[in-house]
Structure formats: C-alpha cells, structure tokens
Motif scaffolding. Structure first.
Motif, PDB file in Angstrom:
ATOM      1  N   MET A   1       0.836  -1.205   0.000  1.00 30.66           N
ATOM      2  CA  MET A   1       0.000   0.000   0.000  1.00 30.66           C
ATOM      3  C   MET A   1       0.860   1.240   0.000  1.00 30.66           C
ATOM      4  N   SER A   2       1.928   1.228   0.831  1.00 28.27           N
ATOM      5  CA  SER A   2       2.759   2.422   0.922  1.00 28.27           C
ATOM      6  C   SER A   2       3.411   2.732  -0.429  1.00 28.27           C
ATOM      7  N   PHE A   3       3.710   1.674  -1.204  1.00 30.19           N
ATOM      8  CA  PHE A   3       4.313   1.907  -2.516  1.00 30.19           C
ATOM      9  C   PHE A   3       3.327   2.590  -3.453  1.00 30.19           C
TER      10      PHE A   3
ATOM     11  N   LEU B   1       0.828   4.541  -2.544  1.00 29.01           N
ATOM     12  CA  LEU B   1       0.713   5.934  -2.107  1.00 29.01           C
ATOM     13  C   LEU B   1       1.919   6.732  -2.573  1.00 29.01           C
ATOM     14  N   ALA B   2       3.096   6.130  -2.448  1.00 28.94           N
ATOM     15  CA  ALA B   2       4.309   6.830  -2.855  1.00 28.94           C
ATOM     16  C   ALA B   2       4.264   7.138  -4.348  1.00 28.94           C
TER      17      ALA B   2
ATOM     18  N   LEU C   1       8.892   1.905  -8.224  1.00 24.29           N
ATOM     19  CA  LEU C   1       8.080   1.638  -7.030  1.00 24.29           C
ATOM     20  C   LEU C   1       7.228   0.388  -7.217  1.00 24.29           C
TER      21      LEU C   1
ATOM     22  N   ALA D   1       7.353  -3.133  -5.115  1.00 23.81           N
ATOM     23  CA  ALA D   1       6.183  -3.684  -4.438  1.00 23.81           C
ATOM     24  C   ALA D   1       5.891  -5.103  -4.907  1.00 23.81           C
TER      25      ALA D   1
END
Lengths: 71, 222, 229
Positions: free
Chosen positions: A1-3, A5-6, C92, C96
């Motif tokens: 999830m943080s990826f 958002l990033a 990114l 992930a």
C-alpha cells in the motif's frame, strides 16, 4: 500500500512541481520583457514606455544602465 | 576530399601529444576498471571486452571534440564551406579523419589491453579488426555530427559525451558482445550470434551514415 | 487554454475515482497493481512526446517556421517529465511486486536511455550560445536522430538481454495479459486523462516558448545588436 501511495504522491509532486516551475518561468520572462522594453527607450522615458507597450527600436540603449546579456 | 583528410591528418601530426592523450586516457580507464573490480583471470574473459569498449568509447569522445576545433578558430569552417566542396564530402572527410584518429588509438591500445587482461589477440585478430572497424565507423559518423551540433555550446566537453554515448549504445552493446563471442571461440555457446551483432553494427553505420550527412547539410545551410 | 485545463482536471477526477473504486483488486498483486493504471499511460505519453518531437523537428527542418521549433522544444521538455515519472513509478511498482527497485530488463533499460536522450536534447538547447536560428536547426537534427535511434536502441537492448547467457532472474511479466474488462475500462479512462494532461502541458510549455522567442527578439533589436552579439 505504501508503494502505491508513494507512486501517486510522486506523480502529483512532479506534475505540480513542473507547473510551479513553468509559472516561475513565465514571471521571469515577463519581467525580462518589461526591462528590455524599458531599456530600448531613450532617456527620459515616458511613463507609457516604461509599462506594457513595446517602444520602437532605438539606435542606442540609454547610457545609465548598460544592459547585461544573459547567459 | 582526400585533401581535406590529409589536412586534418597533417594538423594532427603536428600535435602528436593530442593524439597520445586519448590513448593514455583509455589505458588509464581500463587500469582503473581492473583495480575497482579486481577480477579473477576467468572473469576477465567475461568482463574484459566490456572494459575495453567502454574505455575506447570514452577516449573516442575526447578525440571528437577536436574534429571541428581547428575550423572554429579563425572561422575556417566558413571558408571551407565556401570552397567548392560538396557538403556531404566535407562531412564524410571529417568523419573519416575522426575514425582514423580513433582507429589509431585503438591500434595502439588493443595489444596493450589484451596483454594486460591476458587474453589471446592473435587468433581472433582478423575478426576483431572487423568488429572494431564497424564500431569505430558508426561512432565517428555520429560523433562528428554531434561535435558539429555542439560546437557553439558552452561546456561542450561535457555535452558531447552526454549526447554521443547514449546514442551509440547499440554499438557498445554489439562490439562488447561480439568481442566476447570471439574470445570464447567457435566452441562458445553464442558463436552463432556473431553475425547478428555484426549485422546490427553494419545497419547502424548505414542508417546513421545517411542520416548524419542529411543532418549536417540541414545545419550548415544558414 | 482554460477549457483544456478544466477538461484535464475533470478527466483526472474520473480516472482517479475509477482507479480507486471501480477497478477490481488484482488477485496476485493486490493494491500494488493500482500503480499500473498510471505507469502505462505515463509510458504511452512519453513515447507520444517523442513522436511529436520527431514530427515537429522534421517539419521545422523542411519549412523553418519557428512554431514547429517551439512545439519540438515543448514536447522534449514535457517528455522528460513523463519519462522521469515512468521510471519512478515503474521502480516503485517493481519494488512492491517483485521486491526489487530495478531490473536490467529490455523495457526498463530502453526507457532509461530515452530519458538520457531527452535530457541531452534539452541540455543542447540550454547550453548553446550561437545564433538562435542555428541552435534551433541543430536541436531539430538531434531530435530526428534521437527519435530514429530509439527503436534501434530498444532492439539492441532486447537482444542484449535475451541473448544473455545468464538466466534472466526476473521478467517484466505479461502486463497486458490477464486484464478483466473493468481493468481495461479503467486503463482506457486513465489513458485518456493522461493524454489530455500531455496536451495541456505541451500547450502551456509552447506558450512559454513563444514568450522566450519574444524576449530573444528583444535582445536582438537593432539598437543593441552590438551588445547581444
């Protein structure tokens, strides 16, 4: 999830950062136009030539402010 | 055209140290590579070709900046352009002298490199010359044009490699791969791919030979 | 200009809504797959920008009209913005899903080279000191050469990887493969929104290029010819 958002944060940061940079560019270009137009006017300048309208090219820039070439 | 090449060669001969500088630089780059990576002899077969070609191309960009340097001084380029010489011929002459300088540097340094990396040069010499010729030709064509495009730019010593190295990436890949295939010999696992890399370089040379002549004419007409 | 900005903003509201609410969660990648809906349109826009650069450079070389040059300038700079975003979002996403920031696979690597080429183009323009007309011609030739080189670079990088003796550890995967209709709809909406954004940014940047040319012309007024030389 943080990826995720990033990724979205970077997307908006870069795009809005670019827009801000473009806006700054517009402002500096506008100022440069104004000062160049003023430089091209003989001394003493008329009030309107200091402003928005573009004066006719003159043989010499006025002597008090030798313009500095960019770059 | 031959006269133009001869003129450049003569100028270069008068400044022999300029000719030596890229060669020294290439040697230094390869030496630094060995220090930084500390490869075993077996690894050198794998890594050597890459180090060799990266050094050659970096040294090549050093030489390219000088191709138009004598003409920029005294505005001799305008005189050359006014002379009854075909623009394409002028460009090709410039590219040919650039290729000769770079070829000279390579001829000087290749034996040294192979000795330093302890790789066998003699068995593959003929084919290696073909690989080097194709890579040098393409690099010189594009590099000469880029040297001309950047001739009025500030920090051109920096700008030229930034433009030339990514654009000639296919040559670097093909030359390094082909050299490694040659070193592995006909028994190597990839020997059949050799012609593929040679064809790629040949196609690159032809495409950018035409395109660079075209581009040079477009920039010169003012 | 203002209708264009409003349309872009509206399209993005719809696209973001679709990505967040309408698109289903992907079975394997989960939420991380949502990056896909911005990554692919960004890549598409970067390549369209290069196409615009190629066409307007060719046109400028043929006709020498300044407006083609301004369009090329705008497309290259906006192209860098998009190429940067492609690389960052891709990185990114890779972290992930595959657990790595970067793999030297064909697509990633040629996008990186594309970024270098566009950066070189913009650097050439900003560092050139000669007469503006010559700078424009030189940049146009570089634009054509770079655009022609991109497929060749892509091909050679592809061969570089696939003909590599070492096994390829990570593959980019079949991105377009298992898309459900809802995912495809979301992707199309996002693609439309990003295309609008591309058009808007290029249009804005082109306006600024016009202002740049005007300032340049002011510097070259007859009265200051000696100073500007």
């Amino acid at each position: 999830m943080s990826f995720v958002l990033a990724a979205y944060a970077v997307l908006w940061l870069v795009i809005f950062g670019y827009l801000v940079w473009l806006a700054a560019r517009v402002r500096s270009l506008r100022e440069e136009t104004r000062s160049l137009a003023a430089d091209a006017t003989p001394w003493p300048r008329s009030a309107e030539a200091d402003g928005l309208s573009l004066p006719l090219p003159q043989e010499q820039a006025h002597p008090l402010e030798p313009p500095i070439r960019r770059r | 055209m031959l006269a133009l090449i001869a003129k450049d060669l003569l100028l270069e001969w008068r400044h022999k140290e300029q000719l030596a500088a890229p060669a020294v630089f290439a040697l230094l780059a390869a030496t630094l590579f060995v220090f930084a990576v500390d490869p075993t002899p077996a690894e050198l077969t794998r890594l050597g070709p890459g180090a060799l070609w990266v050094s050659f191309l970096f040294a090549g960009t050093l030489g390219l900046g000088k191709v138009f340097a004598p003409e920029e001084r005294d505005d001799a380029l305008t005189a050359l352009l006014l002379a009854p010489v075909d623009r394409t011929a002028l460009f090709l002459a410039k590219a040919a002298s650039a290729a000769l300088f770079m070829g000279f540097m390579e001829a000087l340094m290749t034996p040294v490199f192979f000795a330093l990396f302890d790789l066998p040069l003699l068995p593959i010499l003929g084919r290696f010359v073909l690989v080097a010729g194709l890579a040098t030709a393409g690099f010189s064509l594009l590099g000469t044009l880029l040297g001309f495009l950047t001739s009025r730019a500030s920090a051109r010593e920096l700008l030229l490699p930034i433009l030339a190295l990514p654009l000639t990436l296919p040559l670097l890949i093909a030359a390094a791969k082909a050299t490694r295939i040659l070193l592995e010999g006909p028994a190597g696992p990839r020997f059949a791919d050799l012609h593929l890399w040679l064809t790629l370089m040949l196609a690159f040379d032809v495409v950018f030979g035409v395109l660079c002549c075209w581009g040079f004419e477009r920039v010169v007409e003012e | 200009m203002i209708p264009l900005v409003i349309a872009t903003a509206a399209a993005f509201l719809v696209a973001l809504g679709a990505i967040a609410l309408y698109a289903p969660l992907e079975a394997v990648q989960g939420v991380a797959q949502k990056i896909f809906y911005i990554h692919v349109p960004l890549a598409w826009c970067a390549f369209v920008a290069v196409g615009v650069l190629l066409v307007s450079s060719l046109r400028f070389l043929r006709r020498s009209e300044p407006r083609h040059d301004r369009l090329a300038r705008a497309a290259a700079e906006v192209g860098i913005v998009f190429a940067t975003l492609v690389l960052v979002t891709g990185s990114l996403w890779g972290k992930a899903v595959w657990g790595t920031w970067w793999t030297w696979d064909g697509r990633l690597t040629s996008t990186l080279v594309l970024w270098f080429l566009l950066a070189g183009y913009v650097l050439l323009r900003s560092l050139s000191e000669g007469p503006p007309a010559r700078t424009a011609r030189a940049a146009a030739v570089l634009g054509v050469i770079a655009a022609v080189d991109i497929p060749i670079i892509h091909l050679s990088v592809q061969w570089w990887r696939t003909l590599h003796p070492d096994p390829v550890v990570l593959r980019a995967g079949d991105i377009g493969g298992g898309l459900t209709p809802r995912m495809l709809t979301t992707l199309s909406i996002s693609l439309a929104a990003f295309s609008l954004l591309l058009v808007t940014l290029i249009a804005l940047r082109r306006r600024i290029a016009e202002a740049e040319d005007e300032v340049e012309a002011l510097w070259h007024l007859p009265g200051r010819g000696d100073l500007a030389a």
